[in-house]
Design a protein around this motif. Structure first.
Motif, PDB file in Angstrom:
ATOM      1  N   SER A  81      44.490  43.028  45.978  1.00 42.23           N
ATOM      2  CA  SER A  81      43.022  43.028  46.026  1.00 42.23           C
ATOM      3  C   SER A  81      42.401  43.061  44.631  1.00 42.23           C
ATOM      4  O   SER A  81      41.347  42.453  44.399  1.00 42.23           O
ATOM      5  CB  SER A  81      42.521  44.218  46.844  1.00 42.23           C
ATOM      6  N   ASP A  82      43.021  43.755  43.678  1.00 42.28           N
ATOM      7  CA  ASP A  82      42.471  43.767  42.316  1.00 42.28           C
ATOM      8  C   ASP A  82      42.554  42.384  41.691  1.00 42.28           C
ATOM      9  O   ASP A  82      41.656  41.966  40.942  1.00 42.28           O
ATOM     10  CB  ASP A  82      43.233  44.779  41.453  1.00 42.28           C
ATOM     11  N   TYR A  83      43.633  41.663  41.982  1.00 42.33           N
ATOM     12  CA  TYR A  83      43.736  40.274  41.521  1.00 42.33           C
ATOM     13  C   TYR A  83      42.638  39.425  42.166  1.00 42.33           C
ATOM     14  O   TYR A  83      41.961  38.646  41.488  1.00 42.33           O
ATOM     15  CB  TYR A  83      45.110  39.705  41.861  1.00 42.33           C
ATOM     16  N   SER A  84      42.468  39.569  43.479  1.00 43.26           N
ATOM     17  CA  SER A  84      41.466  38.770  44.194  1.00 43.26           C
ATOM     18  C   SER A  84      40.067  39.060  43.685  1.00 43.26           C
ATOM     19  O   SER A  84      39.240  38.147  43.556  1.00 43.26           O
ATOM     20  CB  SER A  84      41.555  39.059  45.695  1.00 43.26           C
ATOM     21  N   ARG A  85      39.784  40.328  43.387  1.00 33.28           N
ATOM     22  CA  ARG A  85      38.462  40.669  42.872  1.00 33.28           C
ATOM     23  C   ARG A  85      38.252  40.086  41.483  1.00 33.28           C
ATOM     24  O   ARG A  85      37.173  39.592  41.162  1.00 33.28           O
ATOM     25  CB  ARG A  85      38.314  42.193  42.820  1.00 33.28           C
ATOM     26  N   PHE A  86      39.307  40.106  40.659  1.00 29.00           N
ATOM     27  CA  PHE A  86      39.170  39.675  39.269  1.00 29.00           C
ATOM     28  C   PHE A  86      38.992  38.169  39.143  1.00 29.00           C
ATOM     29  O   PHE A  86      38.170  37.694  38.354  1.00 29.00           O
ATOM     30  CB  PHE A  86      40.404  40.120  38.478  1.00 29.00           C
ATOM     31  N   VAL A  87      39.757  37.387  39.884  1.00 23.38           N
ATOM     32  CA  VAL A  87      39.707  35.927  39.725  1.00 23.38           C
ATOM     33  C   VAL A  87      39.285  35.210  41.009  1.00 23.38           C
ATOM     34  O   VAL A  87      39.436  33.991  41.117  1.00 23.38           O
ATOM     35  CB  VAL A  87      41.072  35.364  39.260  1.00 23.38           C
ATOM     36  N   GLY A  88      38.767  35.941  41.969  1.00 25.93           N
ATOM     37  CA  GLY A  88      38.391  35.313  43.236  1.00 25.93           C
ATOM     38  C   GLY A  88      37.356  34.217  43.085  1.00 25.93           C
ATOM     39  O   GLY A  88      37.351  33.239  43.856  1.00 25.93           O
ATOM     40  N   ASP A  89      36.479  34.342  42.101  1.00 31.94           N
ATOM     41  CA  ASP A  89      35.447  33.336  41.892  1.00 31.94           C
ATOM     42  C   ASP A  89      36.057  31.985  41.514  1.00 31.94           C
ATOM     43  O   ASP A  89      35.522  30.934  41.871  1.00 31.94           O
ATOM     44  CB  ASP A  89      34.499  33.805  40.788  1.00 31.94           C
ATOM     45  N   ILE A  90      37.181  32.015  40.783  1.00 24.29           N
ATOM     46  CA  ILE A  90      37.846  30.772  40.388  1.00 24.29           C
ATOM     47  C   ILE A  90      38.896  30.377  41.413  1.00 24.29           C
ATOM     48  O   ILE A  90      38.937  29.249  41.898  1.00 24.29           O
ATOM     49  CB  ILE A  90      38.517  30.912  39.001  1.00 24.29           C
ATOM     50  N   PHE A  91      39.750  31.322  41.769  1.00 26.47           N
ATOM     51  CA  PHE A  91      40.874  31.042  42.652  1.00 26.47           C
ATOM     52  C   PHE A  91      40.398  30.656  44.046  1.00 26.47           C
ATOM     53  O   PHE A  91      41.015  29.831  44.730  1.00 26.47           O
ATOM     54  CB  PHE A  91      41.776  32.284  42.727  1.00 26.47           C
ATOM     55  N   GLY A  92      39.285  31.240  44.468  1.00 17.24           N
ATOM     56  CA  GLY A  92      38.798  30.976  45.817  1.00 17.24           C
ATOM     57  C   GLY A  92      38.240  29.582  46.007  1.00 17.24           C
ATOM     58  O   GLY A  92      38.281  29.036  47.123  1.00 17.24           O
ATOM     59  N   ILE A 143      45.825  23.511  46.116  1.00 16.99           N
ATOM     60  CA  ILE A 143      46.631  24.728  45.975  1.00 16.99           C
ATOM     61  C   ILE A 143      47.291  24.773  44.611  1.00 16.99           C
ATOM     62  O   ILE A 143      47.328  25.821  43.948  1.00 16.99           O
ATOM     63  CB  ILE A 143      47.672  24.805  47.104  1.00 16.99           C
ATOM     64  N   LEU A 144      47.803  23.641  44.152  1.00 14.61           N
ATOM     65  CA  LEU A 144      48.432  23.599  42.840  1.00 14.61           C
ATOM     66  C   LEU A 144      47.412  23.768  41.714  1.00 14.61           C
ATOM     67  O   LEU A 144      47.750  24.291  40.648  1.00 14.61           O
ATOM     68  CB  LEU A 144      49.195  22.284  42.671  1.00 14.61           C
ATOM     69  N   ALA A 145      46.176  23.349  41.950  1.00 20.39           N
ATOM     70  CA  ALA A 145      45.131  23.586  40.953  1.00 20.39           C
ATOM     71  C   ALA A 145      44.894  25.085  40.790  1.00 20.39           C
ATOM     72  O   ALA A 145      44.718  25.580  39.667  1.00 20.39           O
ATOM     73  CB  ALA A 145      43.836  22.885  41.363  1.00 20.39           C
ATOM     74  N   ALA A 146      44.910  25.805  41.916  1.00 24.84           N
ATOM     75  CA  ALA A 146      44.743  27.259  41.852  1.00 24.84           C
ATOM     76  C   ALA A 146      45.920  27.902  41.126  1.00 24.84           C
ATOM     77  O   ALA A 146      45.745  28.797  40.284  1.00 24.84           O
ATOM     78  CB  ALA A 146      44.610  27.835  43.262  1.00 24.84           C
ATOM     79  N   ASN A 147      47.135  27.458  41.441  1.00 23.24           N
ATOM     80  CA  ASN A 147      48.308  28.014  40.773  1.00 23.24           C
ATOM     81  C   ASN A 147      48.334  27.652  39.293  1.00 23.24           C
ATOM     82  O   ASN A 147      48.738  28.469  38.455  1.00 23.24           O
ATOM     83  CB  ASN A 147      49.583  27.521  41.455  1.00 23.24           C
ATOM     84  N   SER A 148      47.899  26.448  38.961  1.00 28.50           N
ATOM     85  CA  SER A 148      47.887  26.028  37.557  1.00 28.50           C
ATOM     86  C   SER A 148      46.911  26.867  36.740  1.00 28.50           C
ATOM     87  O   SER A 148      47.129  27.088  35.541  1.00 28.50           O
ATOM     88  CB  SER A 148      47.534  24.546  37.456  1.00 28.50           C
ATOM     89  N   PHE A 149      45.835  27.331  37.376  1.00 26.42           N
ATOM     90  CA  PHE A 149      44.919  28.232  36.675  1.00 26.42           C
ATOM     91  C   PHE A 149      45.640  29.518  36.281  1.00 26.42           C
ATOM     92  O   PHE A 149      45.389  30.083  35.213  1.00 26.42           O
ATOM     93  CB  PHE A 149      43.716  28.568  37.551  1.00 26.42           C
ATOM     94  N   MET A 150      46.547  29.987  37.138  1.00 19.27           N
ATOM     95  CA  MET A 150      47.323  31.183  36.813  1.00 19.27           C
ATOM     96  C   MET A 150      48.262  30.930  35.639  1.00 19.27           C
ATOM     97  O   MET A 150      48.519  31.825  34.837  1.00 19.27           O
ATOM     98  CB  MET A 150      48.117  31.634  38.040  1.00 19.27           C
TER      99      MET A 150
END
Length: 464
Positions: A81-92, A143-150
């Motif tokens: 949840s801390d990860y989701s809160r921190f980057v949810g705006d981009i990852f979501g 999905i790979l765009a989200a992973n590539s952001f990581m």
């Protein structure tokens, strides 16, 4: 182990399990679409029988991939949840588009294709399978765009007041070079995997002289796809390695357990030494290969783990920025090794089946029986290397893994969910294998053509 360790294990297990189904769906959807196109253009009923046969296996695999993928996404809210809160705006953003656009596209047109036989005109029905295939590839891209952001965070700004990253340039997230080359590498690996899957099943039927008019073309198609996709995977992987070296030099150094910066760095095929890689007893090396992989120049300089560690300490502060070296080292080699074996099987198979030959050697059939496991293992070790080599970061250079786990989830909570999901996935694996074995060993459906003045807009009827 604490909650963080168990959460990492759970995410790793569910991700690896889910990705057993994904590449088969991505590759097989295009192969089925190609077979139906061949039937549409030629009218050869063998292509229609092949389309129906491989289509059944595709649907079984797709359904299992959907089920396991849903669990994977829920983990972001449960354990991270801390990860989701921190980057949810981009990852979501890419995940939302994947769910609302790409997944709806693929699921809708899969349904129309599956239930549209004898109901839709041939051209419309053919368009459905192609739109389904395109939908699966679009899903993979987002999905790979989200992973590539990581792997390489771009297109964001830090909001210090809210303590989170916020999306600034969505186009940069979708079009950065990490996303583009990762998508190409993943799709080519998926085609290699689907080709190996088709080869294993088709060769089983060929050995039993079962419907050779269907399975011999399928076997040859599978081997050509494996060969060409395998070569493409190697080329895209080479490009990806250079981008990775530029963006995450620690990962490339860990891939070779290279502790000191070296010119003309060799690539070790096999090494005997201490588990931490600092002491080497014996190794088999290809001179200059690591430098070529990292820089494109066999005389190039590759930064070592110790030097990168010092650089990261200056940039990010005190801490241990080294991933698990043995895991990175061996997963990198196993990825390359299993993928190369799959290519060799395809090349050998094309040679022994040339000019209409039917193989008789039991070694050929032993090789084809194991063919499907090779790219699956290569994919698995590739993802392990990609994600473990990035540690200790969840988002490289921005958020560490230890700061990403849910603060209110206890060790007992994660241990319980890990146990339940592992057992459940074991049951699902048994169901999947049972269905694939049952339908994979069955005969392709027989088809009969209606007598029509113009059959260009109507499908053939088929009987089971």
């Amino acid at each position: 182990m604490d909650a963080l360790d168990l959460a990492r294990w759970q995410f790793g297990i569910t991700t690896v399990y889910h990705f057993l189904f994904v590449p088969i769906t991505l590759g097989l959807s295009m192969l089925v679409a190609g077979l139906q196109t061949a039937w549409h253009r030629s009218g050869n009923e063998a292509y229609l029988r092949a389309t129906k046969f491989w289509g059944k296996l595709l649907v079984i695999n797709f359904a299992m991939g959907v089920v396991t993928g849903i669990v994977q996404e829920f983990q972001f809210g449960m354990n991270w949840s801390d990860y989701s809160r921190f980057v949810g705006d981009i990852f979501g953003a890419p995940l939302a588009i994947e769910g609302l656009l790409a997944f709806f596209l693929e699921s809708t047109f899969l349904g129309l294709w599956l239930f549209g036989w004898d109901k839709l005109p041939k051209r419309v029905h053919l368009a459905c399978v192609w739109l389904f295939a395109v939908g699966t590839w679009l899903s993979a891209y987002f999905i790979l765009a989200a992973n590539s952001f990581m792997q390489h965070p771009v297109g964001y700004e830090m909001n210090a007041e809210r303590g989170r990253a916020e999306l600034h340039d969505f186009g940069a997230v979708l079009t950065q070079n990490t996303t583009v080359v990762t998508f190409a590498h993943t799709i080519l690996a998926a085609l290699l995997t689907a080709g190996a899957f088709m080869l294993t099943v088709a060769a089983w039927h060929i050995r039993r002289a079962s419907s050779p008019d269907v399975f011999r073309p399928s076997m040859r198609l599978a081997m050509w796809v494996m060969l060409l996709a395998g070569i493409g995977t190697a080329i895209s992987g080479d490009v990806q390695a250079r981008i990775m070296t530029e963006q995450q030099p620690m990962k490339m150094a860990a891939a070779e357990a290279l502790y000191d910066t070296t010119d003309k760095a060799g690539f070790s095929l096999f090494t005997i030494g201490s588990l931490d890689g600092e002491e080497e007893i014996a190794s088999i090396r290809i001179p200059g290969l690591l430098s070529f992989m990292a820089t494109g120049d066999p005389d190039g300089t590759v930064e070592g783990i110790n030097d990168v560690q010092r650089e990261y300490e200056q940039t990010y502060g005190p801490g241990n920025y080294k991933p698990n070296i043995p895991v990175a080292y061996w997963s990198f080699r196993l990825m390359i090794g299993f993928g190369s074996l799959a290519i060799l099987i395809a090349l050998a198979g094309l040679w022994v089946t040339r000019r209409g030959r039917v193989p008789r050697s039991r070694w050929f059939y032993l090789g084809t029986a194991s063919a499907v496991t090779l790219p699956l293992l290569a994919n698995t070790f590739g993802w392990i290397f990609t994600e473990m080599g990035r540690q200790p970061w969840t988002v490289f250079g921005v958020l560490q893994t230890k700061d990403s786990v849910s603060p209110t989830v206890s060790t007992f909570d994660v241990a319980t969910s890990l146990t339940v999901l592992t057992l459940l996935y074991g049951v699902l694996a048994a169901v999947e294998l049972k269905l694939l074995f049952t339908y994979g060993r069955s005969e392709p459906p027989q088809v009969t053509a209606h007598s029509e003045d113009d059959d260009s807009d109507r499908p053939l009827a088929f009987a089971y």
